[in-house]
Design a protein around this motif. Structure first.
Motif, PDB file in Angstrom:
ATOM      1  N   LEU A  42      -2.994  -1.187  -2.933  1.00 19.76           N
ATOM      2  CA  LEU A  42      -2.875   0.247  -2.642  1.00 19.76           C
ATOM      3  C   LEU A  42      -1.931   0.403  -1.527  1.00 19.76           C
ATOM      4  O   LEU A  42      -2.091  -0.071  -0.298  1.00 19.76           O
ATOM      5  CB  LEU A  42      -4.219   0.892  -2.204  1.00 19.76           C
ATOM      6  N   THR A  94      -4.589   7.960  -2.851  1.00 17.56           N
ATOM      7  CA  THR A  94      -3.510   7.270  -2.967  1.00 17.56           C
ATOM      8  C   THR A  94      -3.133   6.843  -4.354  1.00 17.56           C
ATOM      9  O   THR A  94      -3.811   6.735  -5.265  1.00 17.56           O
ATOM     10  CB  THR A  94      -3.830   5.750  -2.364  1.00 17.56           C
ATOM     11  N   LYS A 153      -0.089   2.887   1.045  1.00 14.52           N
ATOM     12  CA  LYS A 153      -0.153   4.130   1.489  1.00 14.52           C
ATOM     13  C   LYS A 153       1.215   4.947   1.931  1.00 14.52           C
ATOM     14  O   LYS A 153       1.429   6.013   1.877  1.00 14.52           O
ATOM     15  CB  LYS A 153      -1.097   3.990   2.777  1.00 14.52           C
ATOM     16  N   ASP A 205       0.488  -1.172   5.886  1.00 15.04           N
ATOM     17  CA  ASP A 205       0.434   0.103   4.802  1.00 15.04           C
ATOM     18  C   ASP A 205      -0.046  -0.322   3.450  1.00 15.04           C
ATOM     19  O   ASP A 205      -0.103   0.524   2.517  1.00 15.04           O
ATOM     20  CB  ASP A 205       1.749   0.869   4.789  1.00 15.04           C
TER      21      ASP A 205
END
Length: 368
Positions: A350, A296, A352, A283
């Motif tokens: 990032l 995001t 998610k 993720d």
């Protein structure tokens, strides 16, 4: 401290166990691995329900088993509270009588929680007059936990206590197990092959496979190991200790950890609640430039610390330093080459999605 060293074989060509580890004197030590790896065999030997061919088991310096010295303390004298997959309650007795049976088995001089304290801890006061047949699976397991605790054990042994429950009942019981872990001043050996139970309960983790100990240590450290079978799971990732900084606003709660903050759509509790968060490697994406105009919301500056192979030949793990914390990202080798990623370069992580366990490490008023 619990010291375990066992060698056992079933028949000449049967399953062989060769395992040794040490568990801290308090908290949950989880024996984790696939079915048939030896977890329940270890628990049976510690409880005295199995006499291994060779081995030694000691609890706080008291030797319970030493085959070399001819020592084998009888199961009833080991003072181990055992909870199995099935609750094993007396069907003809009420919940209260089942609980008081455990209390009657406690040594007179033993210290421990009282009847009312255990009933309140496990939230079973409204069940006292019922019989086991009138309880849900989750309720039966809570009563079994109470009976084991009221026997005033020196150690609790739990053999996949949630394995026979469906997802809803497991979710029901997990908070009570976490509450029990925090209240019990004793070592707990907990057998499971469910990662969600590891996340929710484990302080110390022993990873087993084919009767051997592959690794042991604090659960957060083991979660970072990419050389273990855990890393091959699609839900592999790191565990972060977080504190709720702000209750949901606009549907999002804000969490703080050593290295930054996270936003989540889940509802982790009141401000100040401390909990453990699993960040799954699959993720986590990376960018070599700070992203702009994306959906995001968890974008964290990081440093690429290390690149390691993953179980799949076309994938790699990235160890990302986010302040003092480490995050794992699982990406393809194509992305690795296309972005020209190398250790030491600055990147952005990032995130998610994040998933939560049920552990509350401290009440809000005591949280830092």
């Amino acid at each position: 401290m619990v010291e375990v060293a066992l060698h056992h074989r079933y028949d000449r060509d049967g399953f062989a166990l060769e395992a040794a580890f040490a568990a801290p004197p308090r908290g949950v030590t989880t024996l984790f691995g696939p079915s048939g790896c030896g977890k329940s065999t270890i628990l049976a030997a510690v409880a005295g329900l199995l006499r291994p061919r060779q081995g030694r088991v000691a609890l706080d310096g008291m030797v319970l088993l030493d085959t070399a010295a001819g020592i084998f303390v009888a199961p009833e004298r080991r003072r181990c509270g055992v909870v199995f997959q099935d609750a094993r309650l007396f069907p003809h007795l009420s919940v209260e009588t089942n609980l008081r049976y455990g209390l009657r088995r406690a040594p007179r001089e033993a210290e421990g929680p009282g009847f009312e304290e255990v009933v309140a801890l496990l939230g079973i006061g409204h069940l006292l007059a019922r019989r086991p047949a009138g309880l849900s699976g989750g309720e039966r397991q809570r009563v079994a936990l109470g009976r084991a605790l009221l026997s005033r054990p020196r150690m609790l042994l739990m053999d996949e206590p949630l394995a026979a429950l469906d997802a809803a009942r497991r979710t029901e019981v997990l908070p009570f197990l976490a509450r029990l872990r925090d209240a019990a001043r004793m070592p707990i050996l907990y057998v499971t092959h469910a990662l969600e139970e590891v996340d929710a309960l484990a302080d110390h983790l022993v990873v087993l496979d084919h009767g051997r100990v592959l690794a042991e240590g604090p659960v957060a450290e083991i979660a970072l190991r990419t050389d273990l079978p855990l890393a091959a799971r699609r839900d592999a990732g790191v565990l972060l200790d977080c504190t709720v900084l702000a209750a949901p606003e606009g549907g999002l709660a804000r969490l703080g950890f050593a290295g930054g903050e996270l936003l989540t759509t889940l509802h982790p509790g009141a401000v100040g609640t401390r909990l453990r968060v699993r960040l799954r490697a699959r993720d986590v994406a990376v960018a070599v430039q700070e992203p702009q105009g994306i959906s995001t919301q968890n974008v964290l500056p990081a440093t690429l610390a290390e690149i390691r192979p993953a179980g799949e030949p076309q994938e790699v793990f990235l160890r990302l330093a986010v302040g003092p914390s480490t995050v794992l990202a699982r990406i393809t080798r194509d992305s690795l080459e296309r972005l020209a990623l190398r250790p030491g370069m600055p990147v952005w992580a990032l995130l998610k999605a994040v998933t939560f366990d049920h552990r509350v490490a401290a009440p809000p008023e005591h949280a830092p």
